[in-house]
Design a protein around this motif. Structure first.
Motif, mmCIF file in Angstrom:
data_model
loop_
_atom_site.group_PDB
_atom_site.id
_atom_site.type_symbol
_atom_site.label_atom_id
_atom_site.label_comp_id
_atom_site.label_asym_id
_atom_site.label_seq_id
_atom_site.Cartn_x
_atom_site.Cartn_y
_atom_site.Cartn_z
ATOM 1 N N LEU A 17 -2.391 -5.045 4.989
ATOM 2 C CA LEU A 17 -3.004 -4.361 3.856
ATOM 3 C C LEU A 17 -3.946 -5.271 3.089
ATOM 4 C CD1 LEU A 17 -3.284 -1.786 2.258
ATOM 5 C CD2 LEU A 17 -1.243 -2.408 0.950
ATOM 6 N N GLN A 21 -8.126 -2.749 3.238
ATOM 7 C CA GLN A 21 -7.988 -1.878 2.081
ATOM 8 C C GLN A 21 -9.052 -0.792 2.011
ATOM 9 O OE1 GLN A 21 -7.876 -4.364 -1.392
ATOM 10 N NE2 GLN A 21 -6.212 -5.625 -0.613
ATOM 11 N N TRP A 45 -2.422 3.687 6.365
ATOM 12 C CA TRP A 45 -3.052 3.455 5.065
ATOM 13 C C TRP A 45 -4.198 4.432 4.897
ATOM 14 C CZ3 TRP A 45 -2.710 1.785 0.386
ATOM 15 C CH2 TRP A 45 -3.833 1.405 -0.354
ATOM 16 N N LEU A 50 0.061 5.214 1.186
ATOM 17 C CA LEU A 50 0.761 4.647 2.334
ATOM 18 C C LEU A 50 1.675 5.731 2.898
ATOM 19 C CD1 LEU A 50 0.807 1.636 3.446
ATOM 20 C CD2 LEU A 50 3.076 1.491 2.392
ATOM 21 N N GLY A 84 -3.023 0.793 -4.804
ATOM 22 C CA GLY A 84 -2.133 1.790 -4.222
ATOM 23 C C GLY A 84 -1.727 2.857 -5.227
#
Length: 311
Positions: A17, A21, A45, A50, A84
């Motif tokens: 991650l 991104q 992702w 997630l 996130g």
């Protein structure tokens, strides 16, 4: 699966991650059998979300440990730096693959980016979100090899190959899939990328009843075949693929080429190579495209096979 293997999962997620991104990407592929004790788990992702998928029912203690570690992960610097928004847990082994929110607030209709192109996804409705991530390199190849070409996209689903082809300069793409809902999503995907829809056709038909219509719109410089392994009432891989292969010579231009795909662990690359040699011998095997590295498989023949043929 094994609770003690979860540390390996989260070490891997932290590393992946941190570098992935900005685009849609699989971060963890336990289904490739390369991570002992995590064989029934994948993580995708979606640029803010997630999605953790379990492909087989697990002991409650394992699920609770996984959820606990996901909450801890949501407090990590990596998660915060990635901005996130939500962590979802999908139970793929259950009917309709129900998805629960483990952390945050989900977005059911996210728009994600792959190879610089936008795709409309949909979560919490079906098993699949609208784009198969293992085909990333296949779409990239099509984008790089479509300049000035007429393209036929069979079993088009949400038209990912079509989006890539138009972005790569294709003059025409004909998408065919008997499911009209995914084709409608494909039209949305083209609009998201501000494509000229006059270059794109969407045919919601059974392929085996549509050869005349397909041929009227050809000949084609590139034909893409990416069927499901099984589609009730319309397609069975080992029985019906050959019927498509034998039609190819009459649909291809003089210098045309074919991307023939199969994603069943039950058949190997030879299924397509031998099938083409028998049904359309004027088409010669050139290469098998690589799969993305995030889809590493202990047995490469178990994963996606994308095979290129030319006249």
């Amino acid at each position: 699966m094994k609770i003690e293997a979860l540390d390996t999962l989260f070490t891997h997620l932290e590393a992946q991650l941190a570098t992935q991104q900005n685009e849609l990407r699989r971060l963890f592929h336990g289904r490739g059998q390369c991570f002992e004790g995590l064989e029934q788990l994948t993580v995708d992702w979606l640029q803010g979300q997630l999605v953790v998928a379990l492909f087989k029912e697990q002991e409650l203690t394992f699920v609770e440990a996984l959820e606990s570690k996901l909450h801890v992960f949501a407090g990590s610097d990596t998660w915060k730096n990635a901005k996130g928004q939500a962590i979802l847990l999908q139970h793929r082994y259950q009917e309709l693959a129900p998805t629960q929110v483990v952390w945050g607030s989900e977005e059911t209709f996210p728009v994600a980016v792959e190879n610089g192109l936008k795709y409309q996804l949909e979560l919490k409705k079906n098993q699949n979100m609208g784009l198969f991530l293992d085909m990333r390199y296949g779409r990239k190849w099509v984008q790089a090899h479509s300049e000035g070409k007429s393209v036929l996209n069979l079993f088009a689903y949400t038209c990912g190959f079509s989006v890539a082809a138009i972005a790569g300069g294709a003059t025409q793409v004909v998408n065919l899939d008997m499911a009209k809902g995914p084709l409608s999503r494909g039209r949305d995907n083209h609009r998201l990328n501000e494509h000229d829809l006059s270059k794109v056709k969407f045919l919601g038909h059974d392929i085996f009843k549509s050869w005349g219509k397909i041929k009227k719109l050809g000949l084609y410089d590139l034909i893409i075949i990416d069927p499901p392994s099984f589609q009730k009432g319309s397609f069975a891989l080992t029985k019906d693929y050959q019927k498509i292969l034998r039609r190819l010579p009459s649909l291809l231009s003089e210098m045309g080429e074919v991307l023939a795909c199969v994603n069943s662990p039950a058949v190997s690359s030879d299924f397509l190579i031998d099938g083409m040699a028998e049904e359309a011998p004027e088409l010669k095997f050139v290469e098998r495209l690589d799969n993305p590295p995030e889809f590493a498989d202990i047995n490469p023949e178990s994963g996606l096979k994308v095979m290129r043929f030319t006249r």
